[in-house]
Design a protein around this motif. Structure first.
Motif: not given
Length: 371
Positions: A131, A166, A168, A173, A176, A181, A204, A265, A267, A311-312
């Motif tokens: 990211h 992560h 992709a 999903d 991850i 991740f 996660h 992570g 998902p 995802g953050s």
């Protein structure tokens, strides 16, 4: 050892005309396709390892330079079997054999020459979406590699902050959830404020065909993931990985300013990240940091719980004025009590009764008592 032929990547991915090469496909993978991937992993001779839980203290040092540089970074994808808790094993997918993957630490303006190696013994193709990257798929298209392959790309870290990376591929999903991740930290040009200790965690969910604590080999379960009903919610890949009941607690000294980096992570689940017995003295939501160096004005202060979306990331700092055991939790507390989401940090030092007196009621205690 490693082949970089693009045709092998396409064959391994099974790419059709309507699917994207990497990331979210135009047509999502079917349950059958996901089950086929799971069986590919299970039918491969996946090495068994002692642990996938990343050591929270094993992170790069803060950056102490004023000029940009170029980093050569290699991420190696490793599919391994390990215990989630004693007697319960699972096939993880990892960067570097650990969950979360190794922290990448660079400075704003640095260049990264990134090589992705998909180990020859793996069953599945993998890649990495960072990211922190301006570019198609965060670099995932450029780095897609079949087993036994490697791919590479170069990018400049142009904006500061803490960002997830992560896998992709189309079943992202699943990949991850299974551990693929980590975090890339891009420090601003002036660096981060000095602290005494830094710790690194990753949350996660793991979706299996068994119940929590059910002994034996657990397989990935697509229906549980589709219904967002995980078996485990983990911090660093194991049930209570860095708590006293497992590999912890971690230790810091009284008076330390402790910086915690956390990547979610997913998902699917947001984290409600909270230090029991403490507070985020400064909190940087979603991993955002100021470019102008005014951290005091930028940070949220005295925050009890920080929401970290899947995802953050977050960056939080704690002060440690008294000896205690700090419990790092997702304050959706059933995830702590029943699904494994906990780390513990012991603060070592002398009592300061003017701040906290555990004996005020006259009860005799032998040593520190921890909630």
């Amino acid at each position: 050892m490693f082949d970089t032929t693009r045709r092998r990547v396409m064959q391994a991915l099974g790419i059709g005309g309507t699917a994207a090469v990497a990331g979210c496909s135009v047509e999502a993978p079917t349950a059958s396709e996901t089950t086929t991937e799971r069986r590919q992993v299970e039918q491969t001779s996946t090495p068994t390892v002692d642990q996938v839980a990343a050591d929270p203290t094993d992170i790069p040092d803060p950056i102490d330079r004023s000029q940009p540089t170029t980093h050569e970074v290699t991420l190696t994808m490793e599919e391994v079997t390990a215990e989630i808790e004693p007697g319960v094993t699972f096939d993880f997918m990892t960067f570097g054999g650990q969950v979360p993957g190794p922290m990448i630490r660079v400075r704003q303006g640095d260049t990264v020459d990134l090589t992705v190696e998909n180990s020859e013994g793996n069953a599945l193709p993998h890649n990495v979406d960072l990211h922190a990257v301006y570019g198609t798929g965060g670099g995932s298209v450029a780095t897609t590699a079949a087993p036994g392959q490697q791919n590479a790309m170069t990018f400049q870290a142009t904006y500061p902050g803490a960002f997830i990376y992560h896998c992709a591929v189309p079943n992202l999903d699943m990949h991850i959830s299974a551990g693929m991740f980590g975090m890339i930290l891009v420090e601003p040009k002036g660096g981060l404020p000095a602290v005494d200790r830094e710790l690194y965690f990753g949350q996660h969910e793991v979706y299996t065909d068994g119940e929590v604590g059910q002994e034996g080999k657990h397989s990935f379960d697509i229906e549980s993931m589709k219904n967002e009903n995980p078996t485990y919610v983990l911090l660093n890949g194991e049930k209570y990985a860095w708590a006293a009941a497992n590999r912890g607690p971690l230790e810091v000294q009284q008076g330390d300013r402790v910086r915690v980096f956390m990547v979610d992570g997913g998902p699917n689940y947001s984290s409600n990240f909270h230090p029991i017995g403490n507070v985020w003295k400064r909190a940087y939501r979603d991993g955002g940091v100021p470019e102008d160096g005014d951290f005091d004005a930028y940070a949220d202060k005295n925050i009890q719980t920080v929401k970290v979306p899947p995802g953050s990331c977050m960056i939080g700092e704690m002060d440690t004025p008294v000896p205690e055991r700090i419990k790092l939790v997702d304050h959706a507390l059933s995830r702590v009590a029943r699904r494994g989401m906990l780390a513990e940090v012991d603060v070592l030092g002398e009592e300061r009764e003017e701040i906290f007196d555990p004996d005020a009621g006259g009860t005799s205690h032998e040593g520190p008592q921890y909630a």
